[in-house]
Write a protein that holds these residues in place. Structure first.
Motif, PDB file in Angstrom:
ATOM      1  N   SER A   1      -4.053  28.273  42.102  1.00  0.00           N
ATOM      2  CA  SER A   1      -3.703  27.047  43.082  1.00  0.00           C
ATOM      3  C   SER A   1      -2.458  26.427  42.629  1.00  0.00           C
ATOM      4  O   SER A   1      -2.043  26.637  41.704  1.00  0.00           O
ATOM      5  N   ALA A   2      -1.877  25.792  43.562  1.00  0.00           N
ATOM      6  CA  ALA A   2      -0.590  25.025  43.552  1.00  0.00           C
ATOM      7  C   ALA A   2      -0.704  24.067  42.279  1.00  0.00           C
ATOM      8  O   ALA A   2       0.218  24.111  41.425  1.00  0.00           O
ATOM      9  N   LYS A   3      -1.974  23.521  42.094  1.00  0.00           N
ATOM     10  CA  LYS A   3      -2.069  22.506  41.111  1.00  0.00           C
ATOM     11  C   LYS A   3      -1.980  23.395  39.775  1.00  0.00           C
ATOM     12  O   LYS A   3      -1.131  22.675  38.875  1.00  0.00           O
ATOM     13  N   LEU A   4      -2.654  24.296  39.379  1.00  0.00           N
ATOM     14  CA  LEU A   4      -2.698  25.204  38.447  1.00  0.00           C
ATOM     15  C   LEU A   4      -1.328  25.561  38.037  1.00  0.00           C
ATOM     16  O   LEU A   4      -0.725  25.641  36.904  1.00  0.00           O
ATOM     17  N   LEU A   5      -0.665  26.222  38.913  1.00  0.00           N
ATOM     18  CA  LEU A   5       0.790  26.596  39.108  1.00  0.00           C
ATOM     19  C   LEU A   5       1.752  25.461  38.444  1.00  0.00           C
ATOM     20  O   LEU A   5       2.581  26.054  37.766  1.00  0.00           O
ATOM     21  N   ARG A   6       1.546  24.283  38.948  1.00  0.00           N
ATOM     22  CA  ARG A   6       2.368  23.141  38.642  1.00  0.00           C
ATOM     23  C   ARG A   6       2.120  22.747  37.164  1.00  0.00           C
ATOM     24  O   ARG A   6       3.070  22.608  36.227  1.00  0.00           O
ATOM     25  N   GLN A   7       0.813  22.759  36.749  1.00  0.00           N
ATOM     26  CA  GLN A   7       0.514  22.543  35.395  1.00  0.00           C
ATOM     27  C   GLN A   7       1.053  23.698  34.396  1.00  0.00           C
ATOM     28  O   GLN A   7       1.786  23.177  33.355  1.00  0.00           O
ATOM     29  N   LEU A   8       0.958  24.902  34.757  1.00  0.00           N
ATOM     30  CA  LEU A   8       1.562  26.124  34.110  1.00  0.00           C
ATOM     31  C   LEU A   8       3.162  25.802  33.818  1.00  0.00           C
ATOM     32  O   LEU A   8       3.532  26.256  32.945  1.00  0.00           O
ATOM     33  N   MET A   9       3.707  25.358  34.930  1.00  0.00           N
ATOM     34  CA  MET A   9       5.385  25.099  34.918  1.00  0.00           C
ATOM     35  C   MET A   9       5.375  23.914  34.092  1.00  0.00           C
ATOM     36  O   MET A   9       6.866  23.808  33.870  1.00  0.00           O
ATOM     37  N   GLY A  10       4.526  23.038  33.948  1.00  0.00           N
ATOM     38  CA  GLY A  10       4.874  21.736  33.379  1.00  0.00           C
ATOM     39  C   GLY A  10       5.577  20.899  34.302  1.00  0.00           C
ATOM     40  O   GLY A  10       6.379  20.182  33.821  1.00  0.00           O
ATOM     41  N   ARG A  11       5.487  20.853  35.430  1.00  0.00           N
ATOM     42  CA  ARG A  11       6.133  20.224  36.641  1.00  0.00           C
ATOM     43  C   ARG A  11       5.080  19.449  37.353  1.00  0.00           C
ATOM     44  O   ARG A  11       4.119  19.918  37.440  1.00  0.00           O
ATOM     45  N   ARG A  12       5.630  18.284  38.039  1.00  0.00           N
ATOM     46  CA  ARG A  12       4.808  17.423  38.886  1.00  0.00           C
ATOM     47  C   ARG A  12       5.000  18.153  40.341  1.00  0.00           C
ATOM     48  O   ARG A  12       3.955  17.876  41.206  1.00  0.00           O
ATOM     49  N   ARG A  13       5.927  18.573  40.632  1.00  0.00           N
ATOM     50  CA  ARG A  13       6.396  19.350  41.800  1.00  0.00           C
ATOM     51  C   ARG A  13       7.182  20.590  41.745  1.00  0.00           C
ATOM     52  O   ARG A  13       7.969  20.698  40.822  1.00  0.00           O
ATOM     53  N   LEU A  14       6.824  21.617  42.579  1.00  0.00           N
ATOM     54  CA  LEU A  14       7.640  22.798  42.622  1.00  0.00           C
ATOM     55  C   LEU A  14       8.232  23.021  44.021  1.00  0.00           C
ATOM     56  O   LEU A  14       7.646  22.765  44.997  1.00  0.00           O
ATOM     57  N   TYR A  15       9.676  23.280  43.759  1.00  0.00           N
ATOM     58  CA  TYR A  15      10.436  23.107  44.955  1.00  0.00           C
ATOM     59  C   TYR A  15      10.666  24.809  45.174  1.00  0.00           C
ATOM     60  O   TYR A  15      10.381  25.618  44.512  1.00  0.00           O
ATOM     61  N   GLU A  16      11.262  24.966  46.326  1.00  0.00           N
ATOM     62  CA  GLU A  16      11.465  26.308  46.951  1.00  0.00           C
ATOM     63  C   GLU A  16      12.252  27.016  46.082  1.00  0.00           C
ATOM     64  O   GLU A  16      12.012  28.259  45.470  1.00  0.00           O
ATOM     65  N   ASP A  17      13.319  26.513  45.486  1.00  0.00           N
ATOM     66  CA  ASP A  17      14.128  27.088  44.225  1.00  0.00           C
ATOM     67  C   ASP A  17      13.105  27.664  43.012  1.00  0.00           C
ATOM     68  O   ASP A  17      13.508  28.791  42.291  1.00  0.00           O
ATOM     69  N   ASP A  18      12.426  26.533  42.712  1.00  0.00           N
ATOM     70  CA  ASP A  18      11.348  27.054  41.422  1.00  0.00           C
ATOM     71  C   ASP A  18      10.552  28.290  41.946  1.00  0.00           C
ATOM     72  O   ASP A  18      10.364  29.376  41.151  1.00  0.00           O
TER      73      ASP A  18
END
Length: 95
Positions: free
Chosen positions: A36-53
């Motif tokens: 999920s996008a939520k788990l991916l954000r958690q894994l990255m330590g980010r509140r949002r993931l952008y296209e560049d990320d």
């Protein structure tokens, strides 16, 4: 987040996602999976993931032999080898 820290976060995330491919979960011994996008954000330590990320993460995974497919609310991780035996389109097929 400074660029070096961001790059390390991308690499660490890609490494964890690559390792997950070989682990048993969800009733399967290994293989493709979605996250999920939520788990991916958690894994990255980010509140949002952008296209560049997502592009950077995709490149890091590709270097490890995996493809990241962004489906907006989740992402799919598959082995590059999955695509090797797909049939190829030629000009005749397009006419």
């Amino acid at each position: 987040m400074c660029e070096a820290t961001h790059d390390r976060a991308i690499e660490a995330c890609a490494e964890r996602l690559a390792r997950l491919y070989g682990r048993s979960f969800g009733g399967k011994p290994s293989g493709r999976y979605r996250i999920s996008a939520k788990l991916l954000r958690q894994l990255m330590g980010r509140r949002r993931l952008y296209e560049d990320d997502m592009r950077a993460l995709s490149r890091a995974l590709y270097e490890r032999g995996f493809v990241l497919i962004d489906m907006d609310s989740f992402a799919v991780v598959m082995s590059v080898n999955t695509f090797v035996n797909y049939r190829r389109v030629n000009e005749e097929a397009l006419t």
